[in-house]
Write an enzyme that holds these catalytic residues in place. Structure first.
Site, PDB file in Angstrom:
ATOM      1  NE  ARG A 157      10.562 -11.797  -8.419  1.00  0.00           N
ATOM      2  CZ  ARG A 157      11.681 -11.069  -8.390  1.00  0.00           C
ATOM      3  NH1 ARG A 157      12.043 -10.455  -7.272  1.00  0.00           N
ATOM      4  NH2 ARG A 157      12.443 -10.932  -9.456  1.00  0.00           N
ATOM      5  N   PRO A 180      -4.073  -1.209   6.308  1.00  0.00           N
ATOM      6  CG  PRO A 180      -6.190  -0.527   5.598  1.00  0.00           C
ATOM      7  CD  PRO A 180      -5.502  -1.516   6.482  1.00  0.00           C
ATOM      8  CG  ASP A 217      13.937  -8.013 -10.581  1.00  0.00           C
ATOM      9  OD1 ASP A 217      13.157  -8.950 -10.372  1.00  0.00           O
ATOM     10  OD2 ASP A 217      14.617  -7.472  -9.691  1.00  0.00           O
ATOM     11  CD  GLU A 258     -15.228   0.232   7.582  1.00  0.00           C
ATOM     12  OE1 GLU A 258     -15.621  -0.224   6.500  1.00  0.00           O
ATOM     13  OE2 GLU A 258     -14.416   1.147   7.653  1.00  0.00           O
TER      14      GLU A 258
HETATM   15  C1  9D3 Z   1     -13.066   2.389   3.295  1.00  0.00           C
HETATM   16  C2  9D3 Z   1     -12.804   1.769   4.601  1.00  0.00           C
HETATM   17  N1  9D3 Z   1     -11.801   2.543   5.334  1.00  0.00           N
HETATM   18  C3  9D3 Z   1     -12.478   3.516   6.189  1.00  0.00           C
HETATM   19  C4  9D3 Z   1     -12.107   4.912   5.872  1.00  0.00           C
HETATM   20  C5  9D3 Z   1     -10.971   1.710   6.189  1.00  0.00           C
HETATM   21  C6  9D3 Z   1     -10.501   0.451   5.614  1.00  0.00           C
HETATM   22  C7  9D3 Z   1     -10.741  -0.747   6.256  1.00  0.00           C
HETATM   23  C8  9D3 Z   1     -10.282  -1.936   5.713  1.00  0.00           C
HETATM   24  C9  9D3 Z   1      -9.783   0.420   4.422  1.00  0.00           C
HETATM   25  C10 9D3 Z   1      -9.335  -0.784   3.875  1.00  0.00           C
HETATM   26  C11 9D3 Z   1      -9.597  -1.960   4.535  1.00  0.00           C
HETATM   27  C12 9D3 Z   1      -9.115  -3.253   3.970  1.00  0.00           C
HETATM   28  N2  9D3 Z   1      -7.726  -3.164   3.515  1.00  0.00           N
HETATM   29  C13 9D3 Z   1      -6.749  -3.933   4.019  1.00  0.00           C
HETATM   30  O1  9D3 Z   1      -7.016  -4.759   4.875  1.00  0.00           O
HETATM   31  C14 9D3 Z   1      -5.382  -3.733   3.586  1.00  0.00           C
HETATM   32  C15 9D3 Z   1      -4.813  -2.825   2.623  1.00  0.00           C
HETATM   33  C16 9D3 Z   1      -5.388  -1.822   1.779  1.00  0.00           C
HETATM   34  O2  9D3 Z   1      -6.601  -1.566   1.740  1.00  0.00           O
HETATM   35  N3  9D3 Z   1      -4.548  -1.093   0.997  1.00  0.00           N
HETATM   36  C17 9D3 Z   1      -3.205  -1.312   0.953  1.00  0.00           C
HETATM   37  N4  9D3 Z   1      -2.620  -2.218   1.733  1.00  0.00           N
HETATM   38  C18 9D3 Z   1      -3.436  -2.966   2.548  1.00  0.00           C
HETATM   39  S1  9D3 Z   1      -2.885  -4.147   3.584  1.00  0.00           S
HETATM   40  C19 9D3 Z   1      -4.387  -4.498   4.151  1.00  0.00           C
END
Ligand code: 9D3
Length: 235
Positions: free
Chosen positions: A154, A89, A169, A116
């Site tokens: 793709r 994230p 596309d 987490e």
């Molecule tokens: C609710 C948990 N969050 C704390 C405020 C942190 C958090 C940890 C782990 C949020 C998401 C995740 C797991 N997500 C991914 O590993 C992830 C992800 C995503 O959640 N959204 C968009 N792209 C990606 S790429 C990896």
């Protein structure tokens, strides 16, 4: 191209990787994808891959050692250099331009986190490129890893039956001034379904008129649904 995916949940990946265009690209040898369970590289007898966060807080943190050992062992299976990526994230948001440059790599290593988060020290040591697929919360990086594989597969030359489908596309089509356009609407038989008719111009056989109509549909839909595409290519 070879892609290795490291995960704690390999079952989330195997089905989708066998289906559709990705499955066909793998069968044809255009794409090699290997899924690895990080748990295979644990050293303690309980196969521990995560632990409680220093400093407190909710959830568990993925430990350094199993992930680090997994990356080095998997990289050793093939002599080509890998481009290391971490689905996170905190990463840069994925775009089609970025996918196109990744599709030119010989070898990718994708790390899907869960829980987490991942101990920051192993991220510092491995220096992966961090990528997010959008601003919403998933439970892990597995689905984002599949998104990456799909978007890349793709684009590999020969992966799509029709040679130029990839160039035609959404997010590849641009207007004359270079701004991206959404796709035109599509129709097939029957000519009337549920009292709804196919736009007459598409039945006219006038290819010039059809091209003009489709371009106008693209402009209207882009203006109505995605005005941001004109304003700021970052979104
Ligand atoms: C609710 C948990 N969050 C704390 C405020 C942190 C958090 C940890 C782990 C949020 C998401 C995740 C797991 N997500 C991914 O590993 C992830 C992800 C995503 O959640 N959204 C968009 N792209 C990606 S790429 C990896």
């Amino acid at each position: 191209m070879r892609i290795d995916i490291l995960t704690l949940f390999p079952d989330m990946l195997t089905g989708p990787l066998d289906a559709s265009i990705v499955g066909r690209a793998r069968e044809s040898g255009l794409l090699e994808v290997h899924v690895h369970d990080i748990r295979d590289w644990t050293r303690d007898k309980h196969n521990k891959v995560d632990d409680r966060p220093f400093g407190g807080g909710p959830g568990m943190v993925m430990m350094c050692q199993p992930l680090h050992d997994a990356v080095l062992a998997v990289e050793d299976k093939d002599p080509r250099r890998t481009h290391r990526m971490l689905l996170s994230p905190q990463g840069r948001r994925l775009t089609q331009d970025h996918v196109e440059s990744l599709a030119r790599q010989e070898r990718l290593l994708l790390i899907a986190g869960h829980y987490e988060g991942i101990d920051e020290r192993v991220i510092d040591a491995l220096e992966p490129e961090e990528v997010s697929i959008g601003d919403y919360v998933l439970s892990g990086g597995e689905l984002p890893a599949l998104v990456l594989v799909d978007t890349i597969a793709r684009l590999l030359p020969g992966a799509l039956g029709h040679d130029d489908s990839a160039a035609e596309d959404s997010f590849s089509i641009t207007d004359d001034d270079g701004t991206p356009l959404l796709d035109t609407p599509h129709y097939t038989r029957p000519r009337v379904w549920d009292n709804r008719e196919v736009p007459e111009v598409l039945l006219s056989g006038d290819h010039g008129a059809i091209a003009t109509w489709r371009r106008e549909q693209q402009r209207q839909r882009t203006q109505q649904r995605r005005p941001d595409l004109r304003e700021d290519p970052k979104d």
